[in-house]
Design a protein around this motif. Structure first.
Motif, PDB file in Angstrom:
ATOM      1  N   ARG A  57       0.442   4.296  -2.928  1.00  0.00           N
ATOM      2  CA  ARG A  57       0.245   5.521  -2.740  1.00  0.00           C
ATOM      3  C   ARG A  57       1.468   6.563  -3.112  1.00  0.00           C
ATOM      4  O   ARG A  57       1.098   7.536  -3.674  1.00  0.00           O
ATOM      5  CB  ARG A  57       0.235   5.825  -0.955  1.00  0.00           C
ATOM      6  CG  ARG A  57      -1.252   5.433  -0.296  1.00  0.00           C
ATOM      7  CD  ARG A  57      -1.200   6.186   0.919  1.00  0.00           C
ATOM      8  NE  ARG A  57      -0.061   5.698   1.991  1.00  0.00           N
ATOM      9  CZ  ARG A  57       0.081   4.572   2.516  1.00  0.00           C
ATOM     10  NH1 ARG A  57      -1.066   3.768   2.774  1.00  0.00           N
ATOM     11  NH2 ARG A  57       1.202   4.585   3.394  1.00  0.00           N
ATOM     12  N   LEU A  59      -6.953   4.857  -5.735  1.00  0.00           N
ATOM     13  CA  LEU A  59      -6.094   5.961  -5.041  1.00  0.00           C
ATOM     14  C   LEU A  59      -6.504   7.210  -5.252  1.00  0.00           C
ATOM     15  O   LEU A  59      -6.316   8.350  -4.808  1.00  0.00           O
ATOM     16  CB  LEU A  59      -4.865   5.647  -4.475  1.00  0.00           C
ATOM     17  CG  LEU A  59      -4.556   4.438  -3.552  1.00  0.00           C
ATOM     18  CD1 LEU A  59      -3.304   4.316  -3.551  1.00  0.00           C
ATOM     19  CD2 LEU A  59      -5.523   4.387  -2.238  1.00  0.00           C
ATOM     20  N   GLU A  75      -3.681   0.563   5.481  1.00  0.00           N
ATOM     21  CA  GLU A  75      -3.553   2.030   5.490  1.00  0.00           C
ATOM     22  C   GLU A  75      -2.982   2.720   6.739  1.00  0.00           C
ATOM     23  O   GLU A  75      -2.402   3.701   6.621  1.00  0.00           O
ATOM     24  CB  GLU A  75      -4.901   2.612   5.165  1.00  0.00           C
ATOM     25  CG  GLU A  75      -5.361   2.602   3.790  1.00  0.00           C
ATOM     26  CD  GLU A  75      -4.548   3.386   2.666  1.00  0.00           C
ATOM     27  OE1 GLU A  75      -3.717   4.526   3.328  1.00  0.00           O
ATOM     28  OE2 GLU A  75      -4.413   3.101   1.546  1.00  0.00           O
ATOM     29  N   GLN A 126       0.814  -1.276   0.152  1.00  0.00           N
ATOM     30  CA  GLN A 126       0.129   0.062   0.099  1.00  0.00           C
ATOM     31  C   GLN A 126       0.631   1.214  -0.056  1.00  0.00           C
ATOM     32  O   GLN A 126       0.679   2.482  -0.808  1.00  0.00           O
ATOM     33  CB  GLN A 126      -1.144   0.001   1.205  1.00  0.00           C
ATOM     34  CG  GLN A 126      -2.060   0.730   1.066  1.00  0.00           C
ATOM     35  CD  GLN A 126      -3.123   0.568  -0.179  1.00  0.00           C
ATOM     36  OE1 GLN A 126      -3.102  -0.794  -0.675  1.00  0.00           O
ATOM     37  NE2 GLN A 126      -3.791   1.461  -0.808  1.00  0.00           N
ATOM     38  N   THR A 165       0.809   9.518  -5.764  1.00  0.00           N
ATOM     39  CA  THR A 165       0.829  10.753  -5.360  1.00  0.00           C
ATOM     40  C   THR A 165       1.926  11.596  -6.003  1.00  0.00           C
ATOM     41  O   THR A 165       1.623  12.714  -6.385  1.00  0.00           O
ATOM     42  CB  THR A 165       1.074  10.563  -4.178  1.00  0.00           C
ATOM     43  OG1 THR A 165       0.078  10.400  -3.101  1.00  0.00           O
ATOM     44  CG2 THR A 165       1.238  12.316  -3.462  1.00  0.00           C
ATOM     45  N   LYS A 223      -9.104   5.565   3.871  1.00  0.00           N
ATOM     46  CA  LYS A 223      -8.514   5.738   4.928  1.00  0.00           C
ATOM     47  C   LYS A 223      -8.847   4.366   6.125  1.00  0.00           C
ATOM     48  O   LYS A 223      -7.905   4.349   6.871  1.00  0.00           O
ATOM     49  CB  LYS A 223      -8.821   7.083   5.781  1.00  0.00           C
ATOM     50  CG  LYS A 223      -8.568   8.532   4.896  1.00  0.00           C
ATOM     51  CD  LYS A 223      -9.014   9.298   5.460  1.00  0.00           C
ATOM     52  CE  LYS A 223      -8.678  10.575   4.770  1.00  0.00           C
ATOM     53  NZ  LYS A 223      -9.156  11.876   5.162  1.00  0.00           N
TER      54      LYS A 223
END
Length: 240
Positions: A98, A153, A170, A94, A102, A165
């Motif tokens: 992310r 995401l 997470e 995870q 991002t 979340k």
């Protein structure tokens, strides 16, 4: 976000890209997925993309030239990562998903096949990524997992951001058990605390369940979570 998938088998992606939230995200232009076949960049009459390894050995290797030509044919966005799906790479988790969701605008994903790719392809690659410690026939299935994990995401893909979340991994722990109607199914009852309406007690119960479930199913994750928590406490104490 733009995904460019370098694959010998583009048809493998048809069902995945046309189903569920992923399909909706593509329709809404939250992400774009482009499929490029290195076979289209071969120059011989047999459109050959593999060859025998120098020094001998079992199996065939993907040739570097069609892969280089395929990647070099793509547009270049400012924040770009070139990923080779490889069992020797970093395991998908995870935090990695992310990071990719991002920090990057373009992910080029190269799907290996046969016994792998000519090692000179690594000169193109900025990161190797693996689905796990096992071998598949090609990089397409891992690439699908990567696309799915990153796209969900991206802002706008999942309706309720709060749901992201509260998921497993997470916060470093597995998710708590969840239930819906009926309250009693074949003698299995929903825990009373979830029917109480006491949100503080529900939150406490859920956190306890996360700890218990992680301890029984993934003790390695629990140990890592405890270490990170302890490290945070020590850092906070040092800043006082």
């Amino acid at each position: 976000m733009r995904f460019d998938i370098v694959t010998l088998f583009p048809d493998c992606f048809s069902s995945v890209l046309s189903s569920g939230l992923l399909s909706k995200a593509l329709t809404k232009q939250i992400a774009q997925v482009h499929l490029v076949n290195p076979r289209d960049f071969t120059t011989d009459k047999h459109r050959k993309v593999d060859d025998e390894p120098y020094g001998g050995g079992v199996g065939m290797l993907m040739k570097p030239d069609p892969i280089f030509a395929a990647v070099e044919s793509l547009p270049t966005l400012p924040r770009r990562e070139v990923i080779l799906m490889s069992p020797q790479g970093q395991t998908i988790n995870q935090p990695l998903l992310r990071e990719l969701a991002t920090n990057y605008d373009q992910l080029i994903v190269i799907c290996g096949h046969y016994e792998g790719v000519d090692d000179r392809v690594l000169n193109l690659v900025t990161r190797e990524v693996s689905l796990g410690d096992f071998i598949l026939t090609g990089g397409e299935i891992p690439a699908m997992a990567l696309i799915n994990g990153v796209v969900r995401l991206l802002p706008g893909t999942v309706g309720k951001v709060e749901s992201l979340k509260a998921e497993s991994f997470e916060e470093g722990l597995l998710d708590f058990p969840q239930y819906t109607r009926p309250a009693n199914f074949r003698g299995w009852k929903v825990p009373d605390v979830l029917l109480s309406g006491n949100h503080a007690e529900i939150a406490k119960w859920r956190f306890q369940q996360q700890i218990q479930r992680t301890a029984s199913r993934r003790p390695d994750l629990l140990e890592q979570w405890q270490q990170e928590k302890q490290g945070g406490r020590e850092q906070g104490a040092g800043e006082e």
